[in-house]
Enzyme design. Structure first.
Site, mmCIF file in Angstrom:
data_model
loop_
_atom_site.group_PDB
_atom_site.id
_atom_site.type_symbol
_atom_site.label_atom_id
_atom_site.label_comp_id
_atom_site.label_asym_id
_atom_site.label_seq_id
_atom_site.Cartn_x
_atom_site.Cartn_y
_atom_site.Cartn_z
ATOM 1 N N ARG C 72 4.848 17.098 -14.132
ATOM 2 C CA ARG C 72 4.348 15.766 -14.474
ATOM 3 C C ARG C 72 4.025 15.661 -15.976
ATOM 4 N NH1 ARG C 72 3.822 12.962 -9.756
ATOM 5 N NH2 ARG C 72 3.570 14.219 -7.888
ATOM 6 N N GLY C 105 6.930 6.462 -14.666
ATOM 7 C CA GLY C 105 6.448 7.148 -15.863
ATOM 8 C C GLY C 105 7.592 7.718 -16.677
ATOM 9 N N ASP C 128 8.480 6.023 -2.694
ATOM 10 C CA ASP C 128 7.746 4.853 -2.192
ATOM 11 C C ASP C 128 8.564 3.560 -2.258
ATOM 12 O OD1 ASP C 128 5.567 6.457 -1.708
ATOM 13 O OD2 ASP C 128 4.455 5.830 -3.486
ATOM 14 N N MET C 170 3.034 7.864 3.352
ATOM 15 C CA MET C 170 2.934 7.717 1.905
ATOM 16 C C MET C 170 2.944 6.234 1.508
ATOM 17 S SD MET C 170 5.176 10.793 0.265
ATOM 18 C CE MET C 170 6.634 10.305 1.161
ATOM 19 N N GLY C 171 2.538 5.982 0.276
ATOM 20 C CA GLY C 171 2.504 4.620 -0.252
ATOM 21 C C GLY C 171 1.171 4.374 -0.951
ATOM 22 N N GLU C 222 -1.179 5.308 2.575
ATOM 23 C CA GLU C 222 -2.326 6.023 1.999
ATOM 24 C C GLU C 222 -3.149 5.149 1.052
ATOM 25 O OE1 GLU C 222 -1.010 9.306 -0.534
ATOM 26 O OE2 GLU C 222 0.879 8.276 -0.920
#
Lengths: 342, 342, 342, 342
Positions: C72, C105, C128, C170-171, C222
């Site tokens: 990341r 990003g 997502d 997820m989300g 989430e």
């Protein structure tokens, strides 16, 4: 004769296939009729029933869960519990004999009831595979398969991020699911209730794998405990172990492994995924055979026994041989698996 | 000691897991080294090898097929065959003992070679589960699972179109895959080599199901034969049975069933789908254990034996107990399954 | 020309197929050579590379994760970050142009770098499905499939025990996975970040289903939040909501639903299961096409654009159209799904 | 209003989800009632119906096939066919408007009926994805997924035996399933009806792969044909091509490839496996949305249109735009895939 069938305790892939096996053989070969007892022993105590015939069980072989419903009621508790009341209820709803499909608690209750004269045959149900009198119980194979596929999945994420993945599987008292899924998926550490380990040992396995540039996979049974009163060297770690658990053991191990080894670690708790859904072919065959053997046992009046798998054969085992003894993972099986560790 | 490993005959899910189990235990516990023999006995005869160490077997547990390659070569044939030549070749490539993973032919050849003094331990491989000396062989569970899922799939089509589906599975000499997949998927007829049936009987089962408004599912092992010289009542049917087979037995049964019952019928031949791909968790565990037991057997110098599953244990069995005897489906297992028929 | 390829951010099924698509088309059609940048932007900043050619990508289409590794890291941070340093590093390791596979990003960073003159083409990666400029992103279909199968599984347990199951998917910012998996699996409530709901509404849906004698299934992303400052009517509930989360939103909702409705409720958090493993065929095709389109874009020197799916076509979209805008679930899609609620 | 629903032609994963989507939205939002027409147009002509309400469609989302049954009957044929008769039958069974779920033939018939004044809305059904007016049709994604998994499986066998595997998938007139499954599984040749190839070209691809020491995978759509009148150089080959087909095109290609290249070759025909069973999540979502859009179209009285997917939206398309035009694989999509060949 009219035979009642009940399913008790946590659900398990294959319950419906047991029911179907018993009903099909009972109706087609033995010309018996059936009645479904709803919600386990609760249905016996309260007289809750549903129709159960050849049409009811159509297509049930591959359906997870139990159409009869289940509960954790104990037939000896409450105002309507105990042998006399249960016998009276069975008489009232017209049940001549009972097939009880359940785990250790159910079989122990069934033993006490047959000791008091009730006509019961058992089918062992334990997704954890912890009953001593049968080589394997249905549902276990499906759970292992699901857990294995899940570990296969998280491994790719682990490798991409060079992370340690801690995957928690079922197994409150025994580590069979962790042992088999861990061996199948090539885990670098398998943590089971029978074999407490220290954080030092766990982190040593993780570090070895990480040092080889790979992503460590730790499979942990929910009932695993550390073998000493550990003191974590990080605030975070300590906090996790002292706090009452919201998540599972994996949620506690992962941050502690990360704190000690510096290897980024994540937890995945498989939970209910392992009990649900379509049974594996192995479990469908085993369940069907056990159901058929159960109705045969009824016809032979083998009260107080349960059907069990021995090698490739289905045999009858007295309840007393099945209850009170946990089938734990033997030392040599754990050693065998541990060759893959680190 | 340097141990050679070879895989022979048709491939099978779990072969790589056997290799991995042997190599990991052999290197980590017994400090032995390994060499891969390529393409089965052909590699032994011709001295074809590849490196085989801990790194080679990384991640192999879930990989179908065999990294060593396989062939159907007989080590007693050709100018370089026979015990002396094979021993000479093994000496040349530096192999002190051999793990031979293969079926009946391979084990029979291994027996003759060990009788002549070669150091060989066997691992039984038969996707058909037709070796008598082991409860189950690896690959069988995966094949049954694939076949079961396939039958589950075609069933919905069958029901929508009110068709009879004839699904052909592996099993040239024995019907284990058909028996288990048929029971698991709820087939209305299971046809296996051990139990020849007449077209009348098959069509009777199909008709019963069709009369109940459902779609008949027939599972047939490739080696099934009709029990009499049947004469089909339709040109089409006759023609199908007299013509040399391009497709399988299912391709012949389907039109004949349709001609006799009037129920539209379709054939599906699963073929190679059943041998390939990711092994089931069951097969991965069994294969890993067999591989580990094979290297243990080498260390104990149990030449002339193969490793085998008995109940939950892995044991050693002399080659002579394993070869020359086909493990067929016993009568009572077929009767048990036939309760689901019609 | 030598083209560098990097993968950045959380891993996603299909990353390897993108890499393979780009490398195969680049080498076979455009005669370009490739170099792998390791661990995302970290590798660009630190000059970490690995060989990347036709042989490296063999069999990668079905492999989850990314062989290049990921991180990341932000290429604008640290002493070696920023356009000049990055360009210098790329010159040093011999990279003429860059394919950057990553999320919002990564694309934003890539935009700033191309604005400063670097030659970059992007491939959008968001499991997502929250990037506005593409109809779908790879990995999403696999995640939805995994989540759907998981919900199918827990449903049988729910029905057997008459329990409410709360499944967290997820989300973080958008509810696409919850929406699609919930619709596919027939959830009785779908809770997504875009549509805050009250505990009253959620419990109303649960109660309706329970009143019909069925087991309520709640799928929650989430990132879902309650739409008001709720006060739970039970100590347990309050406690759960005030405590810093160890588990996810599902772990908080389940006890609160149980406390309010009396329906026994359990939480399952799918977590990392959704990102890993073999990509679906849909994602493999999409990824391969995007990878091929990326190398085509390099050849056409379409710097500062990313490849994107529009209908059935792959098109190029300027970075500025892709970043800074979240593709949320539109009102009408949520309404459509909500027809299945309760 | 009472709305009839019918499914026509070959079954397809997702049919039940379409029915469920229409019924749930129709009853819960639009307060309409439904009636099931059995066995496609046959049911319209003969007035065969079944109840269809909210309870009928419970749990249907994941169920393959069609609960309404299907047939290949043409509503213009027979003594009760044609617009007047059909309208009279619909009046008699109390149907005010019709949702017709079917392929090109069904939509063409529906067009003629609406031209004659009947109130019909269509839902396109083609597992082959060959209808021009929709980006994708339901069932296609499931078929591609099944075919891809099958190719993944046979690949391990192919590699172990150094064999060429020829896998035949559906696609009588178009090659979409072969194209997508072949790309997803990394086939070395994809043979589709739109792109006839010579045996020379096919064998060249096979030989290239074999020369690299790998196992060639050929995916062929059932409707593929060779582009010239080929003469096989072997008796066996010639014989296979001249004989009326019992098996499929794969059964003819495999021996011919083996004869020409010397690479051992095997055929696998997936057949009905591709149509059956649980739909993929993608297909469940698409089907549900199409079913809901169909009932909306009924409410808006958009007679003579069908619902279709365009990008991420569901739109209405006049029947005339949907029929008479086959959506073939365009040249550039085949070129894109062919980069993976050889």
């Amino acid at each position: 004769m009219r035979i009642g069938v009940l399913t008790s305790g946590g659900d398990c892939p294959g319950l419906n296939a047991v029911i179907r096996g018993a009903v099909l053989k009972g109706t087609k070969i033995h010309n018996q009729s059936f009645i479904g007892i709803r919600d386990g022993w609760k249905g016996v105590v309260e007289g809750l029933t549903m129709p159960l015939d050849r049409h009811t069980v159509r297509g049930l072989g591959k359906q997870g869960g139990t159409i009869l419903g289940t509960s954790r009621t104990n037939p000896f508790e409450g105002p309507h519990g105990g042998p006399e009341n249960v016998q009276a209820t069975l008489d009232r709803i017209g049940v001549d004999a009972l097939i009880a499909i359940g785990g250790e608690g159910t079989l122990a209750a069934a033993k006490r009831l047959t000791d008091a004269g009730l006509k019961i045959v058992g089918v062992p149900k334990t997704i954890d595979n912890d009953l001593d009198a049968t080589d394997y119980s249905f549902g276990f194979d499906t759970a292992v398969e699901i857990a294995t596929e899940a570990i296969d999945r998280v491994r790719t994420t682990a490798e991409s991020h060079k992370r340690c993945m801690v995957v928690e599987v079922m197994g409150r008292h025994v580590g069979w699911i962790a042992l088999h899924a861990g061996m199948a998926a090539g885990a670098h550490a398998i943590l089971i209730p029978e074999q407490p380990q220290s954080m030092e040992q766990i982190c040593d396995w993780v570090q070895q794998v990480s040092d080889r540039g790979r992503a460590p996979i730790v499979v942990v049974a929910e009932g695993f405990t550390l073998n000493t009163m550990e003191t974590a060297h990080s605030e975070k770690g300590l906090d996790a172990f002292n706090r009452p658990r919201l998540g599972g053991i994996a949620d506690m191990l992962a941050p502690e492994i990360e704190a000690r080894t510096g290897v980024e670690s994540r937890a995945t708790v498989l939970g209910h995924l392992q009990r649900g859904g379509v049974p594996s072919a192995y479990d469908r065959v085993l369940s069907t055979r056990l159901g058929m053997a159960a109705i045969d046992s009824i016809m032979r009046e083998e009260w107080g026994t349960m059907v069990a798998l021995r090698g490739t054969e289905v045999v009858n085992v007295p309840f007393e041989d099945a209850v009170g003894r946990l089938k734990t993972v033997p030392e040599d099986r754990y050693e065998e698996a541990s060759i893959l560790f680190g």
